[in-house]
Each structure stands twice: as structure tokens, then as C-alpha cells.
Design an enzyme around this catalytic site. Sequence first.
Site, PDB file in Angstrom:
ATOM      1  N   ASP A  73       0.816  -1.211   0.000  1.00 12.09           N
ATOM      2  CA  ASP A  73       0.000   0.000   0.000  1.00 12.09           C
ATOM      3  C   ASP A  73       0.852   1.264   0.000  1.00 12.09           C
ATOM      4  O   ASP A  73       0.469   2.276  -0.588  1.00 12.09           O
ATOM      5  CB  ASP A  73      -0.931   0.001   1.216  1.00 12.09           C
ATOM      6  N   GLU A 148      -4.947  10.253   4.024  1.00  5.59           N
ATOM      7  CA  GLU A 148      -5.255  11.222   5.054  1.00  5.59           C
ATOM      8  C   GLU A 148      -4.206  12.322   5.154  1.00  5.59           C
ATOM      9  O   GLU A 148      -3.051  12.146   4.753  1.00  5.59           O
ATOM     10  CB  GLU A 148      -5.392  10.545   6.427  1.00  5.59           C
ATOM     11  N   TYR A 190      -5.125   4.925   9.001  1.00  7.40           N
ATOM     12  CA  TYR A 190      -4.814   5.556  10.281  1.00  7.40           C
ATOM     13  C   TYR A 190      -6.082   5.991  11.013  1.00  7.40           C
ATOM     14  O   TYR A 190      -6.206   5.854  12.234  1.00  7.40           O
ATOM     15  CB  TYR A 190      -3.901   6.755  10.007  1.00  7.40           C
ATOM     16  N   SER A 191      -7.042   6.515  10.279  1.00  6.91           N
ATOM     17  CA  SER A 191      -8.304   6.970  10.862  1.00  6.91           C
ATOM     18  C   SER A 191      -9.022   5.846  11.602  1.00  6.91           C
ATOM     19  O   SER A 191      -9.574   6.051  12.693  1.00  6.91           O
ATOM     20  CB  SER A 191      -9.208   7.535   9.754  1.00  6.91           C
TER      21      SER A 191
END
Length: 292
Positions: A73, A148, A190-191
Amino acid sequence: MNNHFNCIGIVGHPRHPTALTTHEMLWRWLLDCGYDVIIEQQIAEELKLTDARTGTLAEIGQQADLAVVVGGDGNMLGAARVLARYDISVIGINRGNLGFLTDLDPDNAQQQLADVLEGHYIREQRFLLEAQVCQKNCQKRISTAINEVVLHPGKVAHMIEFEVYIDEKFAFSQRSDGLIISTPTGSTAYSLSAGGPILTPSLDAITLVPMFPHTLSARPLVINSSSTIRLRFSNMRSDLEISCDSQIALPIQEGEDVFIRRCDYPLNLIHPKDYSYFNTLSSKLGWSKKLF
């Protein structure tokens, strides 16, 4: 050969050098199939492909119809931020760990890619975020993010104070370790770790997720992707940064504000015909299995 994709770019820098064999296999196979192939210059040098047509990421974006990103990723995020500026489609072969954005299994990549090249695929657009750090009458520092944009302290973790404005209207102030501003694509990254909601990729929405807020009332906020977010800082006691996809850092200096908005151009992702977002949630993140 068909006319879905005539010129194909091969990009990506896997963590393990042995994964480069996938690049070479792919390059030789595509040439044998009659495609025009451009391979990223650094990869060609590492594989000693002296007779290969090579180019930079930008040149591949300008000249190719499809870019195949080989890696995890992180490779996809780094390559896609550049490739999204151009009229090119992107697909990934997973040679990393999670592979949430890289759909093709390396053990079956050739057959899966052959099906895609024959026109059996799903096309999907994902929007990016653009972050600007600027002061009045000063030059802007700009970057983009697929997952993000994160506001955080510089080198040492500590509480920071800031205000959030949405479309120039005050939304909230916060004392926390930072703020995660995520696209639907980044809602599973991450969120998610910070307690943010999962947004399906087709939603025109942005999430704002507090990082360790010093309050009992802070909650993630979901807003329309057409909104512009402004971060303001009154008392900067130390250096702050904006991080884009955990790969690019923009320092914030005294008197500067941060503006985050939806980018003008999307990322054109290609998936195999049998792709299912919810199957990916299940296989990659352990989302609940079917009962019957």
C-alpha cells in the site's frame, strides 16, 4: 491485443529486493503479448534491463494508459499521488503486507491482469485531499494525500491547541495530540486505528478524527467533501507538522494556517471484475464473516 490499454507502465519499489522478480516477469510477459511497455527507470537499472523503454513516474503518467504498481500500500500511495495528476488508470499487485489497495495476488497476477487487459474490470474513482500551509501574502506549501492529512506535533508527542473552521465558519476548538482528516479511502487506515468510521469509497465525504483529545465530548465528524477545512493556531509553543499519507511532511510556522480541501483531480483505480469492497474488508481487516 485489444485497445483497452495499449501502453502499460510498471512502477513500484517493494521492500524486499526479491520482489523485483515480479517486475521482470511482468515486463517480459507484456512485451510477449505485444503491448508497449514503459518501466520505471530505477527498477530497470536494478534489474539491468538495458533494452527496456524507461521513464519517470511523471513520464509514465503522461504516456501510458495503465500503470501497474508492484508493491504494498505504501508503494501504491506514493506512486498514485503522482499518477493521479494524469489521465491514467492504476492497478496494484500486492508484494507488501496488507495490500488493501493492491488487488492482484502475486501468485495469480498474470491471469488476473490478463482478464483486466481483455476488458474485464471495474473502474473506480477515488478523490484525494490537497493540503496547503500558508500565511497572508506568502508562498504556499502544497501536497496531496490519498488516505489522510494529519496534524501532529513535530518530533516530540504532546498536546496541541487549534481551531477548526469548515467553509470559514467556526466548527470546534480542540486540545489533543492532533487531528486526522481522512478520505473514504483512508477511512480504513490511520483513521480506523483512531476510532474513526469506515466510509465506503463512493461517499463524497471527509472525516475529521481527533487524536487523543483531552475532553470527554470529542467525537469523529463527517462532512461533505466539497467543504474546505481551515486549521488555525493561536499559541504555537513548538513546531507542528502536516503529514500526507505518512510520506510527506509540511512544517507549520508561527502565523500560518492550514487549508485542506478536495483535490481537483481523482485517482482512477482499476479492480478485477470480481472485486468487492466488503470482501476486502473481511479478508484484509477481519470484518465479520457470513453466517449462512
